[in-house]
Scaffold this motif. Structure first.
Motif, mmCIF file in Angstrom:
data_model
loop_
_atom_site.group_PDB
_atom_site.id
_atom_site.type_symbol
_atom_site.label_atom_id
_atom_site.label_comp_id
_atom_site.label_asym_id
_atom_site.label_seq_id
_atom_site.Cartn_x
_atom_site.Cartn_y
_atom_site.Cartn_z
ATOM 1 N N ALA A 35 0.808 -1.293 0.044
ATOM 2 C CA ALA A 35 0.031 -0.019 -0.024
ATOM 3 C C ALA A 35 0.927 1.226 -0.091
ATOM 4 C CB ALA A 35 -0.750 0.124 1.195
ATOM 5 N N TYR A 36 0.529 2.218 -0.793
ATOM 6 C CA TYR A 36 1.157 3.568 -0.952
ATOM 7 C C TYR A 36 0.171 4.640 -0.535
ATOM 8 C CZ TYR A 36 4.838 0.865 -3.076
ATOM 9 O OH TYR A 36 5.791 -0.218 -3.030
ATOM 10 N N LEU A 37 0.491 5.779 0.186
ATOM 11 C CA LEU A 37 -0.427 6.806 0.268
ATOM 12 C C LEU A 37 0.088 7.843 -0.046
ATOM 13 C CD1 LEU A 37 -2.730 8.210 2.004
ATOM 14 C CD2 LEU A 37 -1.309 8.195 3.999
ATOM 15 N N LEU A 38 -0.579 8.594 -1.237
ATOM 16 C CA LEU A 38 -0.102 9.883 -2.027
ATOM 17 C C LEU A 38 -1.025 10.878 -1.257
ATOM 18 C CD1 LEU A 38 1.083 7.447 -3.775
ATOM 19 C CD2 LEU A 38 0.097 8.938 -5.678
ATOM 20 N N VAL A 39 -0.133 11.974 -0.514
ATOM 21 C CA VAL A 39 -0.806 12.972 0.262
ATOM 22 C C VAL A 39 -0.411 14.195 -0.474
ATOM 23 C CG1 VAL A 39 -0.986 14.061 2.441
ATOM 24 C CG2 VAL A 39 -0.794 11.489 2.226
ATOM 25 N N ASP A 119 -9.790 10.483 -2.730
ATOM 26 C CA ASP A 119 -10.462 11.220 -1.479
ATOM 27 C C ASP A 119 -10.585 10.400 -0.217
ATOM 28 O OD1 ASP A 119 -10.894 13.279 -3.466
ATOM 29 O OD2 ASP A 119 -12.977 12.505 -4.050
ATOM 30 N N PHE A 120 -9.292 9.852 0.183
ATOM 31 C CA PHE A 120 -9.247 9.048 1.393
ATOM 32 C C PHE A 120 -9.356 9.676 2.721
ATOM 33 C CE2 PHE A 120 -8.201 5.288 3.760
ATOM 34 C CZ PHE A 120 -9.209 3.979 3.053
ATOM 35 N N LEU A 146 -5.200 7.846 -2.369
ATOM 36 C CA LEU A 146 -4.955 9.334 -2.621
ATOM 37 C C LEU A 146 -5.584 10.223 -1.595
ATOM 38 C CD1 LEU A 146 -5.569 9.597 -6.447
ATOM 39 C CD2 LEU A 146 -3.520 8.858 -5.277
ATOM 40 N N ALA A 147 -5.189 11.228 -1.020
ATOM 41 C CA ALA A 147 -5.517 12.005 0.129
ATOM 42 C C ALA A 147 -5.060 13.277 0.312
ATOM 43 C CB ALA A 147 -5.613 11.392 1.529
ATOM 44 N N GLU A 148 -5.938 14.221 0.274
ATOM 45 C CA GLU A 148 -5.443 15.796 0.442
ATOM 46 C C GLU A 148 -4.632 16.060 1.861
ATOM 47 O OE1 GLU A 148 -8.598 18.519 -0.132
ATOM 48 O OE2 GLU A 148 -9.333 17.664 -1.899
#
Length: 221
Positions: A35-39, A119-120, A146-148
């Motif tokens: 898992a990868y989280l792009l912020v 929009d996580f 993907l999250a802001e």
């Protein structure tokens, strides 16, 4: 080696001015984790980067940008890359359960599939329903989230992911991109100044015929 580097650069060509994030994704593609989280703010290339990363993960050549697999992933028509969009103001528990079911399915064509969750930062009460799936997905599944920003309810899930930050785009980069798309360079520079590092906002303003009049009115005040 030079040809391979050029191919990967072409694969991420739609991700402007995010050299550090792109370098991290390029490196991760050779030995991916679950898992990868792009912020980062909207309009900074996260979705384009997720698609390019997915192409690199599925491409038999590691992301040559020209093969049929890469083209289909970038065009959004590959069956083993699923972009999950929320419905409503937040991600619902039902949507989270649907994601878990998607994660459990076998890939259609190859030995790996990629689930891109948008929009996580709006996960809210659905976080616990996704935690186990994201923490321990099937070996064939890679999550790209993907999250802001990372709200409190996302901290636990974020700790299970490799985080990659996307920064607001420099004003000069936004102006250059607009100019390359046909916007008058002087107008492009003005739009870039008010876009807050967001290419999507700059493009929206470029298509707004009333922007210049509002800008003049504001300055007169």
């Amino acid at each position: 080696m030079r040809a391979a580097t050029a191919a990967v650069a072409e694969l991420f060509a739609a991700v402007p001015a995010q050299q550090e994030a792109v370098a991290a994704l390029r490196s991760a593609a050779s030995r991916p984790v679950h898992a990868y989280l792009l912020v980062g703010p909207p309009g900074t290339g996260k979705l384009a980067a997720a698609r390019a990363f997915a192409a690199a993960l599925l491409c038999p050549a590691g992301g040559d940008a020209s093969c049929e697999v890469c083209r289909r992933v970038l065009d959004g028509v590959h069956p083993d890359v699923v972009v999950v969009e929320r419905e409503g103001a937040s991600i619902s528990i039902d949507a989270a359960r649907a994601v878990s079911r998607l994660a459990a399915r076998s890939p259609v064509e190859g030995d790996r599939k990629v689930l891109v969750l948008q929009d996580f930062h709006l996960v809210r009460d659905a976080g616990p329903a996704l935690l186990k799936t994201i923490e321990e997905p099937p070996p064939s599944t890679v999550f790209v989230i993907l999250a802001e920003h990372v709200p409190p309810e996302l901290v636990t899930i974020a700790s299970r992911c490799v985080r990659i930050d996307f920064r607001p785009l420099p004003v000069g980069a936004v102006a250059e991109l607009l100019a390359a798309e046909g916007v008058d360079p002087e107008h492009a520079a003005e739009l870039a100044e008010v876009a807050g590092g967001r290419l999507d906002r700059a493009r929206l303003l470029a298509a707004d015929p009333e922007f210049a009049a509002r800008r003049r009115a504001w300055r007169s005040v």
